[in-house]
Design a protein around this motif. Structure first.
Motif, PDB file in Angstrom:
ATOM      1  N   ILE A   5      -1.430 -73.776 -61.490  1.00  0.00           N
ATOM      2  CA  ILE A   5      -2.773 -73.808 -62.286  1.00  0.00           C
ATOM      3  C   ILE A   5      -3.785 -72.991 -60.923  1.00  0.00           C
ATOM      4  CG2 ILE A   5      -4.525 -75.228 -62.871  1.00  0.00           C
ATOM      5  CD1 ILE A   5      -2.659 -76.981 -64.116  1.00  0.00           C
ATOM      6  N   THR A   6      -3.445 -73.568 -59.757  1.00  0.00           N
ATOM      7  CA  THR A   6      -4.117 -73.128 -58.567  1.00  0.00           C
ATOM      8  C   THR A   6      -4.063 -71.651 -58.578  1.00  0.00           C
ATOM      9  OG1 THR A   6      -4.228 -75.267 -57.629  1.00  0.00           O
ATOM     10  CG2 THR A   6      -4.879 -73.523 -56.208  1.00  0.00           C
ATOM     11  N   ALA A  24      -5.982 -65.906 -58.950  1.00  0.00           N
ATOM     12  CA  ALA A  24      -5.522 -64.659 -59.473  1.00  0.00           C
ATOM     13  C   ALA A  24      -6.944 -64.212 -60.287  1.00  0.00           C
ATOM     14  CB  ALA A  24      -4.204 -64.704 -60.316  1.00  0.00           C
ATOM     15  N   ALA A  25      -7.149 -65.080 -61.296  1.00  0.00           N
ATOM     16  CA  ALA A  25      -8.385 -64.900 -62.128  1.00  0.00           C
ATOM     17  C   ALA A  25      -9.597 -64.578 -61.080  1.00  0.00           C
ATOM     18  CB  ALA A  25      -8.581 -66.119 -62.991  1.00  0.00           C
ATOM     19  N   ALA A  26      -9.930 -65.206 -60.274  1.00  0.00           N
ATOM     20  CA  ALA A  26     -10.892 -64.998 -59.357  1.00  0.00           C
ATOM     21  C   ALA A  26     -10.908 -63.441 -58.618  1.00  0.00           C
ATOM     22  CB  ALA A  26     -11.321 -66.097 -58.315  1.00  0.00           C
ATOM     23  N   PHE A  68     -12.577 -57.929 -58.536  1.00  0.00           N
ATOM     24  CA  PHE A  68     -12.305 -56.480 -58.712  1.00  0.00           C
ATOM     25  C   PHE A  68     -12.903 -55.601 -59.857  1.00  0.00           C
ATOM     26  CE2 PHE A  68      -9.600 -53.226 -60.467  1.00  0.00           C
ATOM     27  CZ  PHE A  68      -9.737 -52.067 -59.430  1.00  0.00           C
ATOM     28  N   ILE A  69     -12.736 -56.373 -60.847  1.00  0.00           N
ATOM     29  CA  ILE A  69     -13.655 -55.825 -62.020  1.00  0.00           C
ATOM     30  C   ILE A  69     -15.101 -55.847 -61.840  1.00  0.00           C
ATOM     31  CG2 ILE A  69     -14.446 -56.326 -64.569  1.00  0.00           C
ATOM     32  CD1 ILE A  69     -11.228 -57.312 -65.080  1.00  0.00           C
ATOM     33  N   TRP A  70     -15.757 -56.717 -61.266  1.00  0.00           N
ATOM     34  CA  TRP A  70     -17.243 -56.624 -60.847  1.00  0.00           C
ATOM     35  C   TRP A  70     -17.517 -55.408 -59.748  1.00  0.00           C
ATOM     36  CZ3 TRP A  70     -19.254 -57.328 -55.898  1.00  0.00           C
ATOM     37  CH2 TRP A  70     -20.672 -57.382 -55.969  1.00  0.00           C
ATOM     38  N   SER A  71     -16.591 -55.309 -59.013  1.00  0.00           N
ATOM     39  CA  SER A  71     -16.960 -54.329 -58.048  1.00  0.00           C
ATOM     40  C   SER A  71     -16.730 -52.811 -58.616  1.00  0.00           C
ATOM     41  CB  SER A  71     -15.846 -54.324 -56.785  1.00  0.00           C
ATOM     42  OG  SER A  71     -14.666 -54.283 -57.031  1.00  0.00           O
TER      43      SER A  71
END
Length: 56
Positions: free
Chosen positions: A9-10, A15-17, A22-25
């Motif tokens: 889970i961690t 990975a989601a973070a 990456f998508i934000w950048s």
């Protein structure tokens, strides 16, 4: 076995973070190439044999 689930889970949250960062950048334009178009005229083009020959 519960430690195994906590680690999975961690790692999924981490990975989601990274994926969201990456998508934000990409959306903010951090990977746009602003430098190369301004110096493209200064870069040499490859010279072909036909244009290099001098016919007399």
């Amino acid at each position: 076995m519960s430690a195994f689930y906590v680690m999975i889970i961690t790692s999924l949250f981490i990975a989601a973070a990274f994926l969201s960062a990456f998508i934000w950048s990409v959306k903010k334009g951090h990977y746009d190439d602003d430098y190369t178009p301004s110096i493209r005229i200064l870069l040499d083009d490859p010279v072909s044999e036909k244009s290099n020959r001098k016919d007399k």
